[in-house]
Write an enzyme that holds these catalytic residues in place. Structure first.
Site, PDB file in Angstrom:
ATOM      1  N   SER A  23       0.705  -1.199   0.136  1.00 35.31           N
ATOM      2  CA  SER A  23      -0.146  -0.059   0.150  1.00 35.31           C
ATOM      3  C   SER A  23       0.877   1.197  -0.236  1.00 35.31           C
ATOM      4  O   SER A  23       1.657   1.320  -1.041  1.00 35.31           O
ATOM      5  CB  SER A  23      -0.947  -0.008   1.308  1.00 35.31           C
ATOM      6  OG  SER A  23      -1.918   0.955   1.054  1.00 35.31           O
ATOM      7  N   GLU A 331     -11.441   7.572   6.677  1.00 28.62           N
ATOM      8  CA  GLU A 331     -10.484   7.855   7.415  1.00 28.62           C
ATOM      9  C   GLU A 331      -9.935   9.267   7.121  1.00 28.62           C
ATOM     10  O   GLU A 331      -9.920   9.411   6.009  1.00 28.62           O
ATOM     11  CB  GLU A 331      -9.248   6.794   7.526  1.00 28.62           C
ATOM     12  CG  GLU A 331      -9.951   5.355   8.278  1.00 28.62           C
ATOM     13  CD  GLU A 331      -8.557   4.422   8.708  1.00 28.62           C
ATOM     14  OE1 GLU A 331      -8.411   4.398   9.783  1.00 28.62           O
ATOM     15  OE2 GLU A 331      -8.198   4.043   7.532  1.00 28.62           O
ATOM     16  N   ARG A 459      -3.125   6.380  21.846  1.00 29.55           N
ATOM     17  CA  ARG A 459      -3.419   4.991  21.443  1.00 29.55           C
ATOM     18  C   ARG A 459      -2.387   4.266  21.247  1.00 29.55           C
ATOM     19  O   ARG A 459      -1.533   4.973  20.530  1.00 29.55           O
ATOM     20  CB  ARG A 459      -4.650   5.057  20.230  1.00 29.55           C
ATOM     21  CG  ARG A 459      -3.952   5.698  18.852  1.00 29.55           C
ATOM     22  CD  ARG A 459      -5.110   5.696  18.121  1.00 29.55           C
ATOM     23  NE  ARG A 459      -4.920   3.948  17.439  1.00 29.55           N
ATOM     24  CZ  ARG A 459      -4.316   3.692  16.372  1.00 29.55           C
ATOM     25  NH1 ARG A 459      -3.414   4.729  15.945  1.00 29.55           N
ATOM     26  NH2 ARG A 459      -4.460   2.409  15.848  1.00 29.55           N
ATOM     27  N   GLY A 462      -0.296  -0.118  16.224  1.00 26.03           N
ATOM     28  CA  GLY A 462      -0.687  -1.125  15.993  1.00 26.03           C
ATOM     29  C   GLY A 462       0.459  -2.027  15.332  1.00 26.03           C
ATOM     30  O   GLY A 462       0.401  -3.501  14.888  1.00 26.03           O
TER      31      GLY A 462
END
Length: 504
Positions: A23, A331, A459, A462
């Site tokens: 990507s 997003e 946060r 990931g």
């Protein structure tokens, strides 16, 4: 992953997709995206299987496969078929061949589409599993469906001798597969839109100093893009599933039209069509915590469209958008689309031919039918989203600065804090509230309270041992200060390592 795709195909009794791409990542990276039967992303429970299988030793692969077969009750006598495609990375051909060897070793068959954008492969998988109801599973079928809808909508807006009939766009294709496909696209839409393509892969490196992610993160145009005053510019990412728009104003100041701006433009357009049609369908917009606060206020107060918040990651937004008859999700990075429920599609198609409705109502329903064909509902698609934006701007007669002026983004800042173990941070409320470590959320709240229009959340990443901090405030200086102060709180309370964030 070839073996896993065969197991998934047998379980679903349908064709599965596999896209070799990394990507928006650097050219030296690569990876794979598995696609489920309706063109959606791989089911979350099978992501666990993918991680498990990818990390076992070569010797343990047979036993790992048996474990998955047992856990999922995979019917091993069912025929399996997989569609595969790749992006333009040098490593993609070799990895595609390896993937296909895995498919064959597991007893499946494989169709190789060669170079495609990620959204094109998602489209192919949905088409074949819908027995052609969604469209024809060929590249020609993909372009025909989208561009026929685009041209039909544009044709309604004026005559070819009208100077505003044909518009122009500068497009950065990130030196990726989107360049090849954008060149093909121009053959279908040349009467209505001229595309000047740069970073087309003829020179330059994939995603290097170009592409949607580069423009979004650095808040500046891609290399090779000359910004003339109020000229529309856009950037794809490497596999063409993201798009952002941007321009320079008369003073040369850079303005970014990210996923939030695209989402509000699309939601407002669909709301108008729904109002004109008289249909009682539930329209909603799904954002993440990263969405700019000004966009949320504009959507809620001005457009009167309900807003839902989902955890970061397109799969979370996609799932939440399914709760609406018409679910718009984007997003901030420019990845998103619109989903129409079966109920919405049926009602819209019925209204388009209902002679008991007024001419205005039927016309709006017909227009929505065409818009449904223009949108790739399987996943965010830079080509489809670009055509949709161009239709809406032409419909309104807007230049890009008119679009931009709908609302003004609050100044914001993102930063990363290195920590020993990111799992010490857990969150709730779509990642907007830190649950652990104890006391961190209270610290963030007290810092936010010091600033006008202040908002911040933290946060865990990931992919790496860092904690991501996002902050908004009334000025850029205050947004920077708030981000730094929250970053220091994370550093001190969540096991920061290395140099602490600087409090400039």
């Amino acid at each position: 992953m070839g073996v896993l795709a065969v197991l998934r195909s047998r379980t679903k009794k349908a064709i599965i997709g596999a896209m070799i791409t990394a990507s928006h990542n650097p050219e030296e990276d690569n990876g794979i995206k598995l696609v489920d039967p309706a063109g959606e992303m791989l089911e979350a429970s099978w992501e666990t299987h993918a991680t498990f299988l990818a990390n076992v030793t070569d010797e343990d692969i047979p036993s790992a496969v048996k474990t998955i077969v047992s856990q999922e009750n995979v019917p091993m006598d069912v025929a399996a078929s997989v569609y595969v495609a790749k992006d333009t990375r040098a490593s993609s051909q070799r990895l595609s061949e390896a993937f296909q060897c895995g498919v064959q070793a597991a007893g499946g068959t494989c169709k190789d589409y060669g170079l495609l954008t990620t959204p094109q492969l998602h489209y192919m998988v949905r088409c074949v599993n819908s027995n052609g109801q969604y469209g024809q599973a060929t590249e020609e079928g993909y372009f025909q469906k989208l561009t026929t809808a685009f041209c039909k909508l544009r044709k309604q807006m004026g005559k070819k001798d009208d100077s505003s009939y044909k518009t122009a766009l500068k497009l950065d294709t990130a030196n990726g597969v989107g360049a090849y496909k954008a060149h093909l696209l121009t053959q279908y839409i040349s009467d209505y839109l001229t595309i000047d393509i740069c970073n087309d892969g003829s020179s330059g490196k994939l995603n290097y100093l170009c592409g949607a992610d580069y423009v979004k993160v650095n808040q500046k145009p891609a290399d090779g893009m000359t910004l003339n005053s109020n000229c529309r510019c856009a950037s794809f990412d490497g596999d063409a599933d993201r798009i952002v728009y941007y321009y320079a104003d008369q003073n040369g100041t850079f303005h970014l039209m990210d996923g939030d701006k695209i989402a509000t433009l699309v939601a407002g357009y669909l709301q108008e069509l729904l109002n004109r049609s008289g249909l009682s369908l539930n329209l909603g917009l799904v954002q993440t915590a990263y969405a700019n606060g000004s966009s949320t206020v504009y959507i809620t107060d001005t457009l009167k469209v309900p807003v839902a918040c989902a955890a970061t990651g397109v799969k979370h937004l996609h799932h939440r958008a399914l709760e609406f008859d018409l679910g718009v999700y984007f997003e901030a990075n420019g990845h998103g689309t619109v989903l129409f429920s079966a109920n919405a599609s049926s009602q819209i198609q019925k209204a388009a031919t209902d002679n008991s409705l007024s001419g205005i109502q039927r016309e709006a329903a017909v227009q929505m039918c065409t818009v449904m064909d223009l949108i790739n509902q399987t996943v965010g698609d830079a080509i489809s989203d670009m055509l949709l934006v161009e239709v809406i701007l032409a419909t309104y007669g807007w230049e890009i600065n008119n679009w931009d002026s709908a609302y003004v983004d609050l100044p914001n800042r993102q930063l990363k804090v290195k920590v020993k173990d990111r799992t010490v941070i857990t969150t709730a409320d779509a990642e907007r509230t830190a649950v652990t470590p104890e006391g961190l959320q209270q610290a963030v709240d007290s810092l936010v309270a010091k600033y006008k229009h202040g908002r911040s959340f933290v946060r865990p990443s990931g992919t790496e041992d860092v904690v991501r901090v996002y902050a908004e405030a009334d000025t850029q200086e205050n947004a920077d200060k708030l981000a730094n102060e929250v970053g220091l709180a994370v550093y001190s309370m969540a096991g920061g390592i290395g140099d602490p964030p600087k409090t400039s």
